[in-house]
Design an enzyme around this catalytic site. Structure first.
Site, mmCIF file in Angstrom:
data_model
loop_
_atom_site.group_PDB
_atom_site.id
_atom_site.type_symbol
_atom_site.label_atom_id
_atom_site.label_comp_id
_atom_site.label_asym_id
_atom_site.label_seq_id
_atom_site.Cartn_x
_atom_site.Cartn_y
_atom_site.Cartn_z
ATOM 1 N N ASP A 158 13.083 -41.249 22.488
ATOM 2 C CA ASP A 158 14.095 -41.012 23.525
ATOM 3 C C ASP A 158 15.456 -40.706 22.899
ATOM 4 O O ASP A 158 15.995 -41.505 22.123
ATOM 5 C CB ASP A 158 14.147 -42.277 24.404
ATOM 6 C CG ASP A 158 14.853 -42.044 25.712
ATOM 7 O OD1 ASP A 158 15.503 -41.005 25.875
ATOM 8 O OD2 ASP A 158 14.757 -42.936 26.578
ATOM 9 N N GLY A 208 14.605 -32.591 29.148
ATOM 10 C CA GLY A 208 14.413 -31.166 29.418
ATOM 11 C C GLY A 208 15.446 -30.249 28.780
ATOM 12 O O GLY A 208 15.436 -29.034 29.015
ATOM 13 N N ASP A 229 15.706 -39.067 34.710
ATOM 14 C CA ASP A 229 14.781 -40.139 35.121
ATOM 15 C C ASP A 229 14.347 -40.051 36.592
ATOM 16 O O ASP A 229 15.117 -39.716 37.479
ATOM 17 C CB ASP A 229 15.439 -41.505 34.895
ATOM 18 C CG ASP A 229 15.552 -41.836 33.419
ATOM 19 O OD1 ASP A 229 15.273 -40.950 32.578
ATOM 20 O OD2 ASP A 229 15.928 -42.977 33.110
HETATM 21 C C1 GLA Z 1 15.796 -43.440 29.381
HETATM 22 C C2 GLA Z 1 14.403 -42.867 29.671
HETATM 23 C C3 GLA Z 1 13.640 -43.836 30.564
HETATM 24 C C4 GLA Z 1 13.543 -45.191 29.852
HETATM 25 C C5 GLA Z 1 14.923 -45.712 29.485
HETATM 26 C C6 GLA Z 1 14.849 -46.952 28.605
HETATM 27 O O1 GLA Z 1 16.564 -43.513 30.522
HETATM 28 O O2 GLA Z 1 14.504 -41.607 30.283
HETATM 29 O O3 GLA Z 1 12.350 -43.333 30.852
HETATM 30 O O4 GLA Z 1 12.745 -45.057 28.712
HETATM 31 O O5 GLA Z 1 15.675 -44.729 28.791
HETATM 32 O O6 GLA Z 1 16.101 -47.416 28.197
#
Ligand code: GLA
Length: 408
Positions: A158, A208, A229
């Site tokens: 991430d 994306g 998200d």
């Molecule tokens: C981001 C990701 C989520 C999750 C959080 C965790 O927002 O997009 O899916 O993994 O981090 O902190």
């Protein structure tokens, strides 16, 4: 939470800067052939959508137990994925340790494996994760080896703090260079994972940016988030699904668009909304990672998540993502080509009241179909014949999902 807020604002700032920019793909060292993973969209469960920062070792074990007890494993759900907030501190040698919520990762992996399931984990290329825990920056090889030693089978990686800490710092006003740094960071972890020799599904999470679908497979991505998200809210789910239209050519065996993890059974989604959400993800050949609290799952939610006919659409061997063929008023019609010449058709009523376009009269001709079509309604389990222009009544946010094995 302050860190999250700071990172979120950095993400938003850069997102507005980079919306449609392009970048070149980093070159990759040639590597030995790797075991094949994600030939169909990965299926499993992830801790974030329900537990978020509160997730513990116990929750993961309970989830694994329930995946077996509810029949989800037998329906295809395999990966049990720990999301953010498992990370502790690095020791003097730089080796990362899990925090007090996860006393023994190896033992947890053994437990999950003993159930016939696989274990997933989470990190990111920056110094910190999105929730402010330890990230993998400058420890990529060490972390990948640690995951392999523990027996990890899936990594979600991430972006978050990599944006302010590296991209904005090293290339403050050079968007193309920022994107190059980002792709290179994903490639670096891919190489570290491959070097372990363990088959590990690699999930890119960078919302994306920079048309990730165009380059994710070249940095080893088996799936890549295409948006920000998801939330357990119909408008958000519908919005994300709509953003997948046009991305179908990028999906296929081993590499999938990821419209984010499922919210089925979360929040205040109605049964119709849960059904439509699951149907859309199946039409999209999306990874099916449940995100609900499995020990408290209601029977009607279990029935949705374990509907074998709908899962079979998602997992179809051809691996062709469905397309939104047309919309009329607030009704969308999707079509997905399946193996053996079959097709799936989904009619979604996205409207807030049933009178918006109801009854809906489908155009089979627009779907490339000619004359009455015999199929199966995958939510009632009954045979159905679709006829040109026939009235279809769909409640608010509900779906008609039909499989036609011999379309004409
Ligand atoms: C981001 C990701 C989520 C999750 C959080 C965790 O927002 O997009 O899916 O993994 O981090 O902190």
């Amino acid at each position: 939470m302050r860190i999250v807020a700071v990172l979120t604002s950095a993400v938003l700032t850069l997102a507005s800067l980079t919306a449609a920019s392009q970048t070149s793909t980093p070159a990759k060292a040639s590597q030995a052939p790797q075991p094949v993973v994600a030939q169909t969209p990965p299926m499993g469960w992830n801790s974030w959508n329900f537990f978020a920062e509160k997730v513990t070792d116990k929750d993961i074990r309970h989830a694994a137990d329930q995946i077996v007890a509810t029949g989800m494993r037998d329906a295809g759900y395999v990966y049990v994925n720990i999301d953010d907030t498992w990370e502790g501190q690095r020791d003097a040698d730089g080796v990362l340790h899990s925090n007090a919520k996860f006393p023994d990762m190896k033992a947890l992996a053994d437990y999950v494996h003993s159930k016939g399931l696989k274990l997933g984990i989470y990190s990111g290329p920056g110094p910190k994760t999105c929730a402010g825990y330890e990230g993998s920056l400058n420890h990529e090889v060490q972390d990948a080896q640690l995951y392999a030693q523990w027996g990890i089978d899936y990594l979600k990686y991430d972006l978050c703090s990599f944006i302010p800490a590296v991209m904005m710092k090293q290339a403050p006003s050079d968007k193309a260079e920022q994107m190059r740094l980002m792709a290179a960071a994903y490639s670096k972890m891919d190489e570290a994972l491959k070097a372990t020799g363990r088959p590990i599904v690699y999930s890119l999470c960078q919302y994306g940016w920079d048309a990730v679908w165009e380059w994710a497979p070249t940095v080893g991505g088996n799936l890549w988030r295409t948006t920000g998200d998801i939330t357990p809210n119909w408008d958000r789910i519908y919005d994300i699904a709509s953003q997948q239209a046009g991305l179908e050519e990028y999906a296929g065996p081993g590499h999938w668009n990821d419209p984010d993890m499922l919210e089925v059974g979360n929040g205040k989604l109605t049964l119709a909304e849960n059904r439509s959400h699951f149907s859309l993800w199946a039409m999209l050949a999306a990874p099916l990672l449940a995100g609900n609290n499995l020990p408290n799952m209601k029977p009607e939610i279990k029935a949705i998540l374990t509907n074998r006919d709908v899962i079979a659409i998602d997992q179809d061997k051809l691996g062709k993502q469905g397309s939104r063929v047309y919309s009329e008023g607030e009704v969308d019609v999707w079509k997905r080509q399946l193996a053996g010449g079959a097709v799936a058709i989904a009619v979604i009523n996205a409207g807030d009241n049933r009178y918006s376009t109801h009854p809906f009269h489908p155009s089979l001709a627009k779907l490339g179909l000619h004359g009455p079509q015999s199929g199966k309604d995958l939510w009632t389990g009954k045979s159905i014949t679709l006829r040109e222009g026939q009235p279809i009544e769909l409640a608010r946010h509900d779906v008609l999902l039909v499989r036609i094995d011999a379309p004409k």
